[in-house]
Design an enzyme around this catalytic site. Structure first.
Site, short mmCIF file in Angstrom:
data_model
loop_
_atom_site.label_atom_id
_atom_site.label_comp_id
_atom_site.label_asym_id
_atom_site.label_seq_id
_atom_site.Cartn_x
_atom_site.Cartn_y
_atom_site.Cartn_z
N PHE A 12 0.83 -1.21 0.00
CA PHE A 12 0.00 0.00 0.00
C PHE A 12 0.86 1.25 0.00
O PHE A 12 0.57 2.23 -0.70
CB PHE A 12 -0.95 -0.01 1.20
CG PHE A 12 -2.02 1.04 1.12
CD1 PHE A 12 -2.72 1.27 -0.06
CD2 PHE A 12 -2.34 1.81 2.23
CE1 PHE A 12 -3.71 2.25 -0.14
CE2 PHE A 12 -3.33 2.78 2.17
CZ PHE A 12 -4.02 3.01 0.98
N ARG A 32 14.22 -1.56 5.01
CA ARG A 32 15.41 -2.21 5.58
C ARG A 32 15.97 -3.29 4.66
O ARG A 32 17.12 -3.71 4.83
CB ARG A 32 15.08 -2.82 6.94
CG ARG A 32 14.04 -3.92 6.90
CD ARG A 32 13.72 -4.43 8.28
NE ARG A 32 12.75 -5.53 8.25
CZ ARG A 32 12.31 -6.15 9.32
NH1 ARG A 32 12.74 -5.78 10.51
NH2 ARG A 32 11.43 -7.13 9.22
N LYS A 106 -3.58 -0.50 9.62
CA LYS A 106 -4.90 -0.74 10.20
C LYS A 106 -4.77 -1.82 11.26
O LYS A 106 -4.62 -3.00 10.95
CB LYS A 106 -5.90 -1.17 9.12
CG LYS A 106 -6.14 -0.10 8.06
CD LYS A 106 -6.99 -0.62 6.92
CE LYS A 106 -7.18 0.44 5.84
NZ LYS A 106 -7.93 -0.09 4.68
N ALA A 137 -4.13 -2.00 -2.55
CA ALA A 137 -3.01 -1.43 -3.29
C ALA A 137 -3.04 -1.82 -4.76
O ALA A 137 -2.73 -1.01 -5.64
CB ALA A 137 -1.69 -1.88 -2.66
N LYS A 188 -12.32 -4.65 11.24
CA LYS A 188 -12.75 -5.31 9.99
C LYS A 188 -11.75 -6.38 9.56
O LYS A 188 -12.14 -7.34 8.88
CB LYS A 188 -12.98 -4.27 8.89
CG LYS A 188 -11.75 -3.45 8.48
CD LYS A 188 -10.93 -4.09 7.39
CE LYS A 188 -9.67 -3.30 7.12
NZ LYS A 188 -8.79 -3.95 6.13
N ASP A 241 -14.86 -0.55 4.16
CA ASP A 241 -13.65 -1.37 4.31
C ASP A 241 -14.00 -2.82 4.63
O ASP A 241 -13.32 -3.75 4.19
CB ASP A 241 -12.77 -0.78 5.41
CG ASP A 241 -11.28 -0.91 5.10
OD1 ASP A 241 -10.94 -1.60 4.13
OD2 ASP A 241 -10.47 -0.30 5.82
N SER A 251 -7.51 -9.51 -0.59
CA SER A 251 -7.44 -9.40 0.87
C SER A 251 -6.56 -10.49 1.48
O SER A 251 -6.86 -11.68 1.38
CB SER A 251 -8.84 -9.48 1.47
OG SER A 251 -8.79 -9.60 2.87
N ARG A 252 -5.49 -10.07 2.15
CA ARG A 252 -4.62 -11.04 2.83
C ARG A 252 -5.38 -11.73 3.98
O ARG A 252 -5.19 -12.92 4.24
CB ARG A 252 -3.40 -10.34 3.41
CG ARG A 252 -2.55 -9.60 2.41
CD ARG A 252 -1.46 -8.84 3.15
NE ARG A 252 -0.87 -7.81 2.32
CZ ARG A 252 -0.02 -6.91 2.78
NH1 ARG A 252 0.32 -6.93 4.06
NH2 ARG A 252 0.49 -5.99 1.98
N GLU A 278 -2.84 -8.59 9.29
CA GLU A 278 -3.10 -7.79 10.48
C GLU A 278 -4.21 -8.37 11.35
O GLU A 278 -4.24 -8.17 12.57
CB GLU A 278 -3.47 -6.35 10.09
CG GLU A 278 -2.31 -5.52 9.54
CD GLU A 278 -1.40 -4.97 10.63
OE1 GLU A 278 -1.54 -5.40 11.79
OE2 GLU A 278 -0.55 -4.12 10.31
#
Length: 330
Positions: A12, A32, A106, A137, A188, A241, A251-252, A278
């Site tokens: 994203f 990184r 999120k 994204a 969500k 959302d 959607s992961r 997440e």
């Protein structure tokens, strides 16, 4: 023209970096991973997070935080929720206090149950803006029409960020309910994991509709309990959302849930997805939170038992369906 630094080169963040560079801004990305940095600078791609899309010339990547943030007008925290605090500590004392910090993650901090804007405020004295809403994204970078929300305790900065990101295909609204916006975006992810599980179990549209509707009730219930406004949860950062995350192939969270519903372990599902999910940390955090503040979140409760206590997914659905009868509006 502004100079914007993204701390984190994920999907994203990369999509928004492309958007801002195409508006003739100067964009820096800190990551990184030296391979990501070199690929962005040399090949102008970021295949790890954004397959098959070119990075504009206006984007430069750095391995050094100090180099990346030098001269920035805005800093975007584009790292997962569990890294937010450490990233803030890394830039503390290195940036002027008037530079807005834009949070696009999120979630909530797992060990403290704190919203991410609160975490940022504890570590930095800068104004904080949260950018949230239904915005995969993969679609943003394809310039597919997208709407999102900018919120802050200081609405001047929310309006500035609205102007910064607005394009003909990326519409930004403002909302002064920062609590509601953040809670909606975090919970969500929990419901999306559950949505994936029921898809993996082979349930149909009726079940999905029930899950989304009752999931919306859980989002609004915890959000209002924490100080958010009811109407926020029926806007872009709540209902909007929720819909996109529970139904999309991008959607992961849904994908991880789908794999779990088909019988895969949580550990193996996360490895298969290959990026941060997440909803897993959010599930644990909101389970702890609802226990502490004494509210009912049966979907979150069931998902927690499935993810962390090894309970069978189908038996959890059976339990939800056979709870005591009550009014829908309870």
């Amino acid at each position: 023209m502004s100079k914007i630094t993204f701390l984190g080169g994920g999907s994203f963040g990369s999509a928004l970096a492309v958007l801002l560079a195409e508006k003739n801004n100067v964009v820096n990305i800190y990551d990184r991973d030296k391979n990501v940095v070199n690929e962005i600078n040399i090949k102008k791609t970021n295949e790890k997070y954004m397959k098959d899309f070119a990075i504009p010339k206006g984007v430069t990547a750095f391995n050094s935080i100090e180099e990346a943030i030098d001269g920035a007008d805005y800093i975007v925290l584009s790292v997962p929720s569990h890294v937010i605090r450490s990233m803030c500590i890394a830039i503390k004392g290195k940036i002027p206090r008037d530079i807005p910090i834009i949070s696009i993650a999120k979630g909530i901090e797992e060990d403290t149950d704190k919203r991410l804007s609160v975490v940022i405020e504890e570590e930095l004295d800068n104004p904080v803006v949260v950018l949230s809403g239904p915005s995969h994204a993969e679609e943003v970078v394809m310039r597919i029409p997208t709407t999102i929300v900018s919120t802050s305790k200081e609405m001047k900065f929310a309006a500035d960020v609205q102007d910064l990101f607005m394009t003909p295909y990326f519409r930004v609204y403002t909302n002064d309910d920062i609590i509601g916006v953040e809670v909606g975006g975090a919970v969500k992810n929990v419901i999306a994991l559950a949505a994936g599980v029921i898809d993996g179990l082979g349930y149909g549209d009726n079940t999905k509709a029930a899950l989304l509707t009752r999931g919306m009730k859980e989002i609004s219930r915890v959000g209002i309990a924490l100080g958010g406004r009811a109407e926020t949860f029926y806007g872009l950062t709540g209902m909007g959302d929720l819909i996109v995350t529970c139904t999309s192939m991008h959607s992961r969270n849904r994908r991880a849930g789908l794999l779990i519903g088909k019988g895969m372990s949580l550990e193996d599902a996360l490895k298969e997805v290959g990026m941060v999910v997440e909803g897993v940390k959010a599930c644990r955090a909101f389970y702890q939170l609802k226990e502490r503040i004494g509210i009912s979140m049966p979907i979150t409760d069931g998902l927690y038992k499935g993810l962390f206590e090894g309970k069978n997914a189908k038996s959890i659905v059976d339990e939800l369906m056979n709870r005591d009868k009550k009014s829908e509006l309870f």
